[in-house]
Design a protein around this motif. Sequence first.
Motif, PDB file in Angstrom:
ATOM      1  N   PRO A 100     -22.412   5.347  -1.819  1.00 17.76           N
ATOM      2  CA  PRO A 100     -23.647   5.964  -2.321  1.00 17.76           C
ATOM      3  C   PRO A 100     -24.674   4.899  -2.714  1.00 17.76           C
ATOM      4  N   LYS A 101     -25.953   5.240  -2.574  1.00 20.13           N
ATOM      5  CA  LYS A 101     -27.027   4.298  -2.890  1.00 20.13           C
ATOM      6  C   LYS A 101     -26.928   3.737  -4.312  1.00 20.13           C
ATOM      7  N   PRO A 102     -26.576   4.536  -5.320  1.00 23.98           N
ATOM      8  CA  PRO A 102     -26.482   3.967  -6.668  1.00 23.98           C
ATOM      9  C   PRO A 102     -25.435   2.850  -6.796  1.00 23.98           C
ATOM     10  N   PHE A 103     -24.523   2.745  -5.824  1.00 23.83           N
ATOM     11  CA  PHE A 103     -23.490   1.701  -5.882  1.00 23.83           C
ATOM     12  C   PHE A 103     -23.914   0.433  -5.135  1.00 23.83           C
ATOM     13  N   ASN A 104     -25.155   0.370  -4.667  1.00 24.31           N
ATOM     14  CA  ASN A 104     -25.640  -0.878  -4.086  1.00 24.31           C
ATOM     15  C   ASN A 104     -25.524  -2.003  -5.102  1.00 24.31           C
ATOM     16  N   ASP A 105     -24.961  -3.130  -4.670  1.00 26.58           N
ATOM     17  CA  ASP A 105     -24.761  -4.326  -5.509  1.00 26.58           C
ATOM     18  C   ASP A 105     -23.696  -4.127  -6.588  1.00 26.58           C
ATOM     19  N   PHE A 106     -22.920  -3.071  -6.470  1.00 30.59           N
ATOM     20  CA  PHE A 106     -21.786  -2.851  -7.375  1.00 30.59           C
ATOM     21  C   PHE A 106     -20.740  -3.928  -7.088  1.00 30.59           C
ATOM     22  N   LYS A 107     -20.288  -4.596  -8.140  1.00 32.71           N
ATOM     23  CA  LYS A 107     -19.445  -5.784  -7.966  1.00 32.71           C
ATOM     24  C   LYS A 107     -18.020  -5.524  -8.455  1.00 32.71           C
ATOM     25  N   ILE A 108     -17.054  -5.729  -7.553  1.00 32.50           N
ATOM     26  CA  ILE A 108     -15.624  -5.591  -7.867  1.00 32.50           C
ATOM     27  C   ILE A 108     -14.977  -6.966  -7.801  1.00 32.50           C
ATOM     28  N   VAL A 109     -14.255  -7.334  -8.848  1.00 30.16           N
ATOM     29  CA  VAL A 109     -13.511  -8.596  -8.844  1.00 30.16           C
ATOM     30  C   VAL A 109     -12.019  -8.291  -8.766  1.00 30.16           C
ATOM     31  N   GLN A 110     -11.353  -8.935  -7.823  1.00 31.07           N
ATOM     32  CA  GLN A 110      -9.905  -8.794  -7.656  1.00 31.07           C
ATOM     33  C   GLN A 110      -9.200 -10.041  -8.166  1.00 31.07           C
ATOM     34  N   ILE A 111      -8.197  -9.815  -9.019  1.00 29.63           N
ATOM     35  CA  ILE A 111      -7.268 -10.854  -9.465  1.00 29.63           C
ATOM     36  C   ILE A 111      -5.892 -10.451  -8.970  1.00 29.63           C
ATOM     37  N   THR A 112      -5.097 -11.402  -8.538  1.00 19.96           N
ATOM     38  CA  THR A 112      -3.762 -11.040  -8.076  1.00 19.96           C
ATOM     39  C   THR A 112      -2.803 -12.219  -8.154  1.00 19.96           C
TER      40      THR A 112
ATOM     41  N   ILE B 209     -12.952  -4.411 -12.444  1.00 16.97           N
ATOM     42  CA  ILE B 209     -11.935  -5.443 -12.233  1.00 16.97           C
ATOM     43  C   ILE B 209     -10.636  -4.776 -11.805  1.00 16.97           C
ATOM     44  N   VAL B 210     -10.004  -5.321 -10.766  1.00 16.20           N
ATOM     45  CA  VAL B 210      -8.703  -4.805 -10.333  1.00 16.20           C
ATOM     46  C   VAL B 210      -7.699  -5.951 -10.298  1.00 16.20           C
ATOM     47  N   PHE B 211      -6.495  -5.650 -10.721  1.00 19.00           N
ATOM     48  CA  PHE B 211      -5.388  -6.609 -10.658  1.00 19.00           C
ATOM     49  C   PHE B 211      -4.332  -6.018  -9.735  1.00 19.00           C
ATOM     50  N   THR B 212      -4.013  -6.735  -8.640  1.00 23.29           N
ATOM     51  CA  THR B 212      -3.161  -6.147  -7.609  1.00 23.29           C
ATOM     52  C   THR B 212      -1.726  -6.688  -7.609  1.00 23.29           C
ATOM     53  N   GLY B 213      -1.198  -6.940  -8.798  1.00 21.29           N
ATOM     54  CA  GLY B 213       0.236  -7.138  -8.928  1.00 21.29           C
ATOM     55  C   GLY B 213       0.727  -8.557  -9.112  1.00 21.29           C
ATOM     56  N   ASP B 214       1.986  -8.643  -9.569  1.00 25.73           N
ATOM     57  CA  ASP B 214       2.714  -9.888  -9.835  1.00 25.73           C
ATOM     58  C   ASP B 214       2.071 -10.694 -10.967  1.00 25.73           C
ATOM     59  N   LEU B 215       2.086 -10.096 -12.139  1.00 28.00           N
ATOM     60  CA  LEU B 215       1.576 -10.779 -13.331  1.00 28.00           C
ATOM     61  C   LEU B 215       2.439 -11.991 -13.663  1.00 28.00           C
TER      62      LEU B 215
ATOM     63  N   PHE C  47     -17.186  -0.514 -15.822  1.00 28.23           N
ATOM     64  CA  PHE C  47     -16.601   0.628 -15.124  1.00 28.23           C
ATOM     65  C   PHE C  47     -15.072   0.591 -15.131  1.00 28.23           C
ATOM     66  N   GLY C  48     -14.510  -0.310 -15.930  1.00 29.45           N
ATOM     67  CA  GLY C  48     -13.081  -0.276 -16.150  1.00 29.45           C
ATOM     68  C   GLY C  48     -12.292  -1.409 -15.508  1.00 29.45           C
ATOM     69  N   LYS C  49     -11.031  -1.496 -15.959  1.00 29.14           N
ATOM     70  CA  LYS C  49     -10.066  -2.479 -15.448  1.00 29.14           C
ATOM     71  C   LYS C  49      -8.808  -1.716 -15.028  1.00 29.14           C
ATOM     72  N   TYR C  50      -8.376  -1.915 -13.786  1.00 27.59           N
ATOM     73  CA  TYR C  50      -7.250  -1.167 -13.229  1.00 27.59           C
ATOM     74  C   TYR C  50      -6.239  -2.126 -12.613  1.00 27.59           C
ATOM     75  N   TRP C  51      -4.983  -1.671 -12.554  1.00 28.32           N
ATOM     76  CA  TRP C  51      -3.941  -2.535 -12.002  1.00 28.32           C
ATOM     77  C   TRP C  51      -2.885  -1.721 -11.291  1.00 28.32           C
ATOM     78  N   ILE C  52      -2.122  -2.420 -10.434  1.00 31.98           N
ATOM     79  CA  ILE C  52      -0.971  -1.837  -9.752  1.00 31.98           C
ATOM     80  C   ILE C  52       0.224  -2.786  -9.903  1.00 31.98           C
ATOM     81  N   TYR C  53       1.411  -2.240  -9.678  1.00 32.59           N
ATOM     82  CA  TYR C  53       2.624  -3.058  -9.703  1.00 32.59           C
ATOM     83  C   TYR C  53       2.739  -3.918  -8.445  1.00 32.59           C
ATOM     84  N   GLY C  54       3.254  -5.146  -8.622  1.00 35.91           N
ATOM     85  CA  GLY C  54       3.725  -5.962  -7.521  1.00 35.91           C
ATOM     86  C   GLY C  54       5.239  -6.007  -7.545  1.00 35.91           C
ATOM     87  N   ASN C  55       5.863  -6.603  -6.544  1.00 29.53           N
ATOM     88  CA  ASN C  55       7.324  -6.601  -6.490  1.00 29.53           C
ATOM     89  C   ASN C  55       7.944  -7.421  -7.624  1.00 29.53           C
TER      90      ASN C  55
END
Length: 289
Positions: A53-65, A93-99, A125-133
């Motif tokens: 959507p247009k309102p999400f132009n320049d919306f920035k997501i940072v991935q840590i993993t 911000i998203v964290f995609t596993g293996d802390l 807009f929040g911080k989200y994470w998933i499990y890694g092995n």
Amino acid sequence: MTNKFSRRTFLKRVTVGTLGFVGLSYGGYYYAREFEPRWLNTIYSTIESQRIPKPFNDFKIVQITDTHMGFHYKIEDFEKMIKEVNQESPDLIVFTGDLTDDPSILSDAYFEKIIQIFKQLEAPFGKYWIYGNHDHGGYGTRMIKNVMQRSDFKLLQNDKVKIEKDRTQINLAGLDDVLLGSPRISNLLSDEETNQFNILLCHEPDFARQTINFPFDLQLSGHSHGGQIQLPFVGYIVTPRLGTQYVEGHYELGQRPLHLYVSRGIGTTRLPFRFFCRPEINVYTLQST
């Protein structure tokens, strides 16, 4: 005219050559163990789609993993990385596993330090994470969940959230770890969400071969460490199961298409080395087309 070497000259050259080889070997060892693993890089990518959507132009997501705390990656390095992420002013911000590499060997005090540093991350807009092995197994599953929850991260374990801005939305979904968890992708999106912009967090990148059968536009993964050690004419040295086909960078798959981005991650595992494979954080900027 033929040059003749004296025995003294021969021995001198052999000695210099041997010392040079030893010096280069030691220098390479020091570089791969002490320098490159801490030479953090920031990778910038632009994600374009007509479904954004247009309102999400320049919306920035940072991935840590793949921080793999407790294996060669120090608290001081972790704190420095967190500051660099905040400097990017991410929206999400998203964290995609293996802390951690092995949660069973870390003390409660060590986890408390991780929590206090992780809580410094800011994203409106929040911080989200998933499990890694490496997050699963034994009491580690519960321990890592507690650490991330206290760090103000929300778990996406076969679940999704709507990220809303100016009465428009994109969807962010996350899978349980493929190797040691119970991933269920089939019920993540409803029929009415098919034509929306949909992001999937999945630790193992090779799962993208299944993701392309579902209406996702973007998959963010880690796990592979970019091979961790890369050698000319040889390629990737350390590639784990389900991290061998898609090892690093950007891949475009399927008819929708699915854009798969695989981060080299931050820490190391199995071997405490990085060579021609700098650690990285990843910054994705959304653009509507």
